[in-house]
Write an enzyme that holds these catalytic residues in place. Structure first.
Site, PDB file in Angstrom:
ATOM      1  CB  SER A  13      -0.877   0.563   1.147  1.00  0.00           C
ATOM      2  OG  SER A  13      -0.231  -0.056   2.908  1.00  0.00           O
ATOM      3  CG  ASN A  14       3.995   2.521   2.638  1.00  0.00           C
ATOM      4  OD1 ASN A  14       3.634   3.895   3.272  1.00  0.00           O
ATOM      5  ND2 ASN A  14       3.550   2.080   3.790  1.00  0.00           N
TER       6      ASN A  14
ATOM      7  CD  GLU B 156       3.364   3.401   7.915  1.00  0.00           C
ATOM      8  OE1 GLU B 156       3.575   2.721   6.489  1.00  0.00           O
ATOM      9  OE2 GLU B 156       3.228   2.915   8.784  1.00  0.00           O
TER      10      GLU B 156
ATOM     11  CG  HIS C 226      11.075   1.669  12.232  1.00  0.00           C
ATOM     12  ND1 HIS C 226      10.673  -0.191  11.667  1.00  0.00           N
ATOM     13  CD2 HIS C 226      10.577   1.466  12.950  1.00  0.00           C
ATOM     14  CE1 HIS C 226      10.707  -0.769  12.634  1.00  0.00           C
ATOM     15  NE2 HIS C 226      10.552   0.416  13.626  1.00  0.00           N
TER      16      HIS C 226
ATOM     17  CG  MET D 279       8.233  -7.620   5.693  1.00  0.00           C
ATOM     18  SD  MET D 279       8.082  -6.073   6.875  1.00  0.00           S
ATOM     19  CE  MET D 279       8.370  -7.093   8.252  1.00  0.00           C
TER      20      MET D 279
ATOM     21  CG  LEU E 288      16.983  -3.301  11.786  1.00  0.00           C
ATOM     22  CD1 LEU E 288      16.309  -3.985  10.583  1.00  0.00           C
ATOM     23  CD2 LEU E 288      16.389  -4.887  12.230  1.00  0.00           C
TER      24      LEU E 288
ATOM     25  CB  ILE F 272      17.551  -7.179   8.284  1.00  0.00           C
ATOM     26  CG1 ILE F 272      17.085  -7.546   9.325  1.00  0.00           C
ATOM     27  CG2 ILE F 272      19.282  -6.771   8.505  1.00  0.00           C
ATOM     28  CD1 ILE F 272      17.250  -7.896  10.878  1.00  0.00           C
ATOM     29  CG  LEU F 273      18.373  -4.794   2.686  1.00  0.00           C
ATOM     30  CD1 LEU F 273      17.254  -3.588   2.238  1.00  0.00           C
ATOM     31  CD2 LEU F 273      18.097  -5.631   1.696  1.00  0.00           C
TER      32      LEU F 273
ATOM     33  CG  ASN G 271      12.566   1.205   6.089  1.00  0.00           C
ATOM     34  OD1 ASN G 271      11.767   0.520   5.329  1.00  0.00           O
ATOM     35  ND2 ASN G 271      12.547   0.636   7.324  1.00  0.00           N
TER      36      ASN G 271
HETATM   37  N1  NHR Z   1      18.269  -3.400   6.695  1.00  0.00           N
HETATM   38  C1  NHR Z   1      19.313  -2.190   6.914  1.00  0.00           C
HETATM   39  N2  NHR Z   1      20.719  -3.069   7.116  1.00  0.00           N
HETATM   40  N3  NHR Z   1      19.468  -1.771   7.691  1.00  0.00           N
HETATM   41  C2  NHR Z   1      17.964  -0.720   8.245  1.00  0.00           C
HETATM   42  O1  NHR Z   1      17.494  -0.023   8.361  1.00  0.00           O
HETATM   43  C3  NHR Z   1      16.825  -1.786   7.607  1.00  0.00           C
HETATM   44  C4  NHR Z   1      17.205  -3.264   6.775  1.00  0.00           C
HETATM   45  C5  NHR Z   1      16.269  -4.104   5.971  1.00  0.00           C
HETATM   46  C6  NHR Z   1      15.059  -3.236   5.869  1.00  0.00           C
HETATM   47  C7  NHR Z   1      13.038  -2.347   7.587  1.00  0.00           C
HETATM   48  C8  NHR Z   1      13.010  -2.260   8.737  1.00  0.00           C
HETATM   49  C9  NHR Z   1      12.109  -1.819   9.561  1.00  0.00           C
HETATM   50  O2  NHR Z   1      11.312  -0.953   9.155  1.00  0.00           O
HETATM   51  C10 NHR Z   1      15.019  -2.503   6.898  1.00  0.00           C
HETATM   52  C11 NHR Z   1      16.068  -1.628   7.867  1.00  0.00           C
HETATM   53  C12 NHR Z   1      12.975  -6.772   8.574  1.00  0.00           C
HETATM   54  C13 NHR Z   1      13.367  -6.718  10.166  1.00  0.00           C
HETATM   55  C14 NHR Z   1      13.979  -8.112  10.443  1.00  0.00           C
HETATM   56  O3  NHR Z   1      13.827  -8.808  11.949  1.00  0.00           O
HETATM   57  C15 NHR Z   1      13.493  -5.220  11.161  1.00  0.00           C
HETATM   58  C16 NHR Z   1      13.882  -4.479  10.675  1.00  0.00           C
HETATM   59  C17 NHR Z   1      13.239  -4.112   8.982  1.00  0.00           C
HETATM   60  C18 NHR Z   1      12.251  -4.822   8.610  1.00  0.00           C
HETATM   61  N4  NHR Z   1      13.837  -9.718   9.892  1.00  0.00           N
HETATM   62  C19 NHR Z   1      13.470 -10.624   9.791  1.00  0.00           C
HETATM   63  C20 NHR Z   1      15.423 -11.469   8.918  1.00  0.00           C
HETATM   64  O4  NHR Z   1      15.417 -11.999   9.247  1.00  0.00           O
HETATM   65  C21 NHR Z   1      12.810 -11.753   8.365  1.00  0.00           C
HETATM   66  C22 NHR Z   1      11.011 -11.097   9.104  1.00  0.00           C
HETATM   67  C23 NHR Z   1      10.088 -11.772   8.356  1.00  0.00           C
HETATM   68  O5  NHR Z   1      10.231 -12.206   6.750  1.00  0.00           O
HETATM   69  O6  NHR Z   1       8.658 -11.702   9.068  1.00  0.00           O
HETATM   70  O7  NHR Z   1      15.392 -10.470   8.042  1.00  0.00           O
HETATM   71  O8  NHR Z   1      11.122  -2.763  10.261  1.00  0.00           O
HETATM   72  C1  GAR Z   2       4.050  -0.866   6.524  1.00  0.00           C
HETATM   73  O1  GAR Z   2       2.745  -0.307   7.819  1.00  0.00           O
HETATM   74  C2  GAR Z   2       5.497  -0.277   6.908  1.00  0.00           C
HETATM   75  O2  GAR Z   2       5.998   0.394   7.770  1.00  0.00           O
HETATM   76  C3  GAR Z   2       5.664  -1.645   7.478  1.00  0.00           C
HETATM   77  O3  GAR Z   2       5.003  -2.108   7.092  1.00  0.00           O
HETATM   78  C4  GAR Z   2       3.661  -2.263   6.640  1.00  0.00           C
HETATM   79  C5  GAR Z   2       3.654  -2.264   4.951  1.00  0.00           C
HETATM   80  O4  GAR Z   2       2.474  -1.622   4.215  1.00  0.00           O
HETATM   81  N1  GAR Z   2       7.277  -2.132   7.536  1.00  0.00           N
HETATM   82  C6  GAR Z   2       7.802  -3.360   8.260  1.00  0.00           C
HETATM   83  O5  GAR Z   2       7.161  -3.508   9.123  1.00  0.00           O
HETATM   84  C7  GAR Z   2       8.948  -3.390   7.806  1.00  0.00           C
HETATM   85  N2  GAR Z   2       9.915  -4.327   8.504  1.00  0.00           N
HETATM   86  P1  GAR Z   2       2.433  -2.421   2.933  1.00  0.00           P
HETATM   87  O6  GAR Z   2       3.476  -3.260   2.785  1.00  0.00           O
HETATM   88  O7  GAR Z   2       0.916  -2.448   2.577  1.00  0.00           O
HETATM   89  O8  GAR Z   2       3.602  -0.668   2.176  1.00  0.00           O
END
Ligand code: NHR
Ligand code: GAR
Length: 194
Positions: free
Chosen positions: A13-14, A178, A113, A94, A148, A96-97, A111
């Site tokens: 949706s974003n 958002e 958040h 979703m 992160l 982590i990079l 990103n």
């Molecule tokens: N990567 C880096 N290096 N730095 C950031 O700030 C990042 C990133 C990757 C994604 C989005 C983030 C959020 O907005 C984001 C920011 C996924 C996880 C996570 O734990 C945490 C934060 C965010 C996105 N992911 C799990 C993993 O093992 C998998 C979870 C799942 O698949 O549902 O990668 O919140």
């Molecule tokens: C949004 O609320 C976004 O901020 C959040 O997931 C939703 C995605 O919605 N992101 C995270 O939690 C990243 N870890 P969308 O797919 O409809 O844009």
């Protein structure tokens, strides 16, 4: 032309709000910018169909096909680089990079958040805000760095938390904002890098 590549994992949706803003606000004419591609780590992400309907290129790089995060990120970077991006946008992405991926797009990777960073980095932010007794919650648009959810903050918005909120009701309230703030932050970024 400045190509924007959007990475998603789910509903998108974003992403849809950004695509809509790009059209309504004429980003092509004003910033020489367009949403060039939407890439997902999940083949069943609903956002992919939405992007296809809009005629936007899509790709899937399934993280489960790779033995480790470095290999996944290399494949993801190849898919991203195919569109020569000026800006890479995480929108509900979703995974982590790795530092290698983040470094490749330094200064052009952002990103959204769903919390008021630096509070509640990571997952399950809405429930954690409710459990902590927060009276306000919100969202943060930030530059992505190796650490992160810790990169420089570009924009934030605040919403109230009500006594009867659940994680779902709070998430819905935050998401509305958002959809407004993320496109505006991207437009500001495009305007500054003209
Ligand atoms: N990567 C880096 N290096 N730095 C950031 O700030 C990042 C990133 C990757 C994604 C989005 C983030 C959020 O907005 C984001 C920011 C996924 C996880 C996570 O734990 C945490 C934060 C965010 C996105 N992911 C799990 C993993 O093992 C998998 C979870 C799942 O698949 O549902 O990668 O919140
Ligand atoms: C949004 O609320 C976004 O901020 C959040 O997931 C939703 C995605 O919605 N992101 C995270 O939690 C990243 N870890 P969308 O797919 O409809 O844009």
């Amino acid at each position: 032309m400045k190509n924007i590549v959007i990475l998603i994992s789910g509903g998108g949706s974003n992403m849809a709000a950004i695509v809509r803003a790009a059209e309504h606000e004429r980003w092509a004419a004003r910033f020489d910018a367009r949403v060039a591609a939407v890439i997902s780590n999940k083949a069943d992400a609903a956002g992919l169909a939405l992007a296809r309907e809009r005629g936007i290129a899509t790709a899937v790089v399934p993280h489960r096909d790779f033995a480790n995060r470095e290999d996944f990120d290399r494949a993801l970077a190849a898919a991203v680089d195919a569109h020569a991006p000026a800006l890479v946008v995480l929108a509900g992405f979703m995974r982590i990079l790795t530092p290698g991926f983040v470094g490749r797009y330094a200064g052009r990777l952002i990103n959204i958040h769903p919390s008021l960073l630096p509070a509640f980095p990571g997952l399950n932010t809405h429930q954690r805000a409710i459990d902590a007794g927060c009276k306000v919650a919100g969202l943060t648009v930030h530059q992505v760095t190796a650490e992160l959810d810790h990169g420089p903050i570009l924009a934030q918005a605040v919403v109230p938390v009500f006594a009867d909120d659940t994680a779902t009701s709070l998430a819905e309230r935050v998401l509305v904002h958002e959809h407004r703030v993320y496109p505006a932050a991207i437009a500001a970024w495009l305007g500054e890098t003209k």
